[in-house]
Write a protein that holds these residues in place. Sequence first.
Motif, mmCIF file in Angstrom:
data_model
loop_
_atom_site.group_PDB
_atom_site.id
_atom_site.type_symbol
_atom_site.label_atom_id
_atom_site.label_comp_id
_atom_site.label_asym_id
_atom_site.label_seq_id
_atom_site.Cartn_x
_atom_site.Cartn_y
_atom_site.Cartn_z
ATOM 1 N N ASP A 156 -3.209 6.319 -2.269
ATOM 2 C CA ASP A 156 -1.907 6.529 -1.633
ATOM 3 C C ASP A 156 -1.933 6.051 -0.194
ATOM 4 O O ASP A 156 -0.948 5.464 0.311
ATOM 5 N N ALA A 157 -3.059 6.275 0.499
ATOM 6 C CA ALA A 157 -3.168 5.834 1.897
ATOM 7 C C ALA A 157 -3.153 4.317 2.007
ATOM 8 O O ALA A 157 -2.687 3.774 3.029
ATOM 9 N N HIS A 158 -3.632 3.632 0.990
ATOM 10 C CA HIS A 158 -3.646 2.165 1.016
ATOM 11 C C HIS A 158 -2.361 1.578 0.431
ATOM 12 O O HIS A 158 -2.231 0.351 0.318
ATOM 13 N N GLY A 159 -1.421 2.414 0.049
ATOM 14 C CA GLY A 159 -0.149 1.909 -0.464
ATOM 15 C C GLY A 159 -0.202 1.499 -1.911
ATOM 16 O O GLY A 159 0.683 0.750 -2.368
ATOM 17 N N ASP A 160 -1.187 1.963 -2.650
ATOM 18 C CA ASP A 160 -1.298 1.575 -4.061
ATOM 19 C C ASP A 160 -0.423 2.425 -4.976
ATOM 20 O O ASP A 160 -0.177 2.031 -6.121
ATOM 21 N N LEU A 161 0.027 3.576 -4.486
ATOM 22 C CA LEU A 161 0.847 4.448 -5.331
ATOM 23 C C LEU A 161 2.319 4.185 -5.036
ATOM 24 O O LEU A 161 2.961 4.890 -4.253
#
Length: 210
Positions: A124-129
């Motif tokens: 989520d922190a890397h924008g994958d979610l």
Amino acid sequence: MADKDRDDTGRDKAGRDDTGREEEPKVQDKRKIDPETGEPRVETPAADRAPEDGDGLSDEDLALLADAEKDLVAEYREIAARAQADLKNFRTRVERDRAANREAVIAEVIRSLLPVIDDLDRADAHGDLVEGAPLTLVSQKLRAGFEKYGLRRVGEVGETFDPNIHEAVVHLPDPDAEGETVKDVIEVGYALGDRLIRAAKVAVSAPPAS
């Protein structure tokens, strides 16, 4: 008349005593048929006979029996009350132990899945979610399932450092700090009710040592 002519009761052979009076014979009617009614006679057992004069208890005896009965009733009531209280305490203890065991099992299951939650946090922190993605839906369902059991996150930036729920892995001197404060959360902690599953790993800012 010579004494040898008298029996042990002091009467002679004719049944006369010293005064010369004859003893009236005692007749016991043992006939099984009542001569007046012609009905069979029914023998009444001694235990079923109505009490005669002298067979009853005195007022003092009756009073003692009444007191004894009251004491016995009071004793059994006290025993029953203690038994009921013990049973209630036992049920409370069983329910408390059952709830504690249930929470311990849930905590152990969640603890084993924390690495998965950490991976989802990093994704989520890397924008994958992204919204609507399969992985995002899995993450939402997993977190919702844990929250249903009372799982909550521990460790927020800006809160006061608490060694009971925080693990300080970095100390940052800060001249403006008034006390130990969570400056950054390196790894989120989790708690289930009052049970700490994992302490939050945090960076702590504090006034410089003088």
